[in-house]
Design a protein around this motif. Structure first.
Motif, mmCIF file in Angstrom:
data_model
loop_
_atom_site.group_PDB
_atom_site.id
_atom_site.type_symbol
_atom_site.label_atom_id
_atom_site.label_comp_id
_atom_site.label_asym_id
_atom_site.label_seq_id
_atom_site.Cartn_x
_atom_site.Cartn_y
_atom_site.Cartn_z
ATOM 1 N N PRO A 184 32.351 -60.228 10.735
ATOM 2 C CA PRO A 184 32.864 -61.074 11.815
ATOM 3 C C PRO A 184 34.263 -60.672 12.260
ATOM 4 N N SER A 185 34.971 -59.943 11.386
ATOM 5 C CA SER A 185 36.278 -59.388 11.752
ATOM 6 C C SER A 185 36.497 -58.143 10.904
ATOM 7 N N ALA A 186 37.540 -57.422 11.195
ATOM 8 C CA ALA A 186 37.838 -56.203 10.451
ATOM 9 C C ALA A 186 38.203 -56.494 9.002
ATOM 10 N N THR A 187 38.537 -57.741 8.688
ATOM 11 C CA THR A 187 38.974 -58.078 7.331
ATOM 12 C C THR A 187 37.990 -58.938 6.553
ATOM 13 N N ARG A 188 36.789 -59.180 7.122
ATOM 14 C CA ARG A 188 35.816 -60.017 6.421
ATOM 15 C C ARG A 188 34.418 -59.420 6.476
ATOM 16 N N VAL A 189 33.703 -59.565 5.363
ATOM 17 C CA VAL A 189 32.283 -59.233 5.284
ATOM 18 C C VAL A 189 31.557 -60.536 4.996
ATOM 19 N N HIS A 190 30.495 -60.791 5.744
ATOM 20 C CA HIS A 190 29.721 -62.026 5.651
ATOM 21 C C HIS A 190 28.321 -61.663 5.161
ATOM 22 N N VAL A 191 27.873 -62.323 4.078
ATOM 23 C CA VAL A 191 26.510 -62.152 3.568
ATOM 24 C C VAL A 191 25.871 -63.529 3.583
ATOM 25 N N GLY A 192 24.732 -63.640 4.248
ATOM 26 C CA GLY A 192 24.076 -64.935 4.338
ATOM 27 C C GLY A 192 22.573 -64.824 4.193
#
Length: 148
Positions: A79-87
């Motif tokens: 969602p941003s260069a500094t976050r990884v989202h796993v769902g």
């Protein structure tokens, strides 16, 4: 039977950068871990692979154990260069995740505690209309060092 691994296409950020539907069964965890590792490799975030794979296993295990869904959707995004989202999305909006403490002799019930301890944040979002959601996504996010 789980579907074969599909190559992850590079994307710097965006939602979702990668998603795939799988059967809601325990063997999906192995395939899910491989796909999350591949996505992180494409993004040059291999240092997060072990933690993200563990989160993936726990999210899938919870969906398998606590829902009667026939399929689930795994989502991996930046969602941003500094976050990884796993769902993990399932079709059981009434079965919301609850953070609880398992007893010393309990053989299960520690998945969300584990996620809470290793993720930078986690939660769930209902999917569909406010009054009649059709499902939910249980997710966790990890912070990167901001490298592309």
């Amino acid at each position: 039977m789980t579907s074969p691994i599909t190559r992850v296409q590079p994307a710097s950020t965006g939602h979702p950068a990668y998603s795939q539907t799988f059967p809601c069964e325990p063997s999906t965890a192995e395939t899910g871990r491989k796909l999350v590792r591949e996505a992180l490799g494409v993004w040059h975030l291999d240092d997060l692979a072990d933690v993200a794979a563990l989160i993936t296993s726990e999210l899938i295990a919870n969906a398998v154990r606590h829902t009667t869904c026939r399929s689930i959707r795994l989502i991996v995004s930046r969602p941003s260069a500094t976050r990884v989202h796993v769902g993990v999305v399932d079709r059981a909006p009434s079965r919301l995740p609850v953070l609880c403490r398992a007893g010393d002799v309990d053989e299960s019930g520690r998945g969300l505690l584990l996620i809470d301890g290793i993720a930078d944040r986690w939660g769930y979002d209902l999917r569909g209309p406010h009054r009649r959601p059709w499902g939910k996504e249980v997710w966790a996010e990890l912070l990167t060092r901001g490298e592309e």
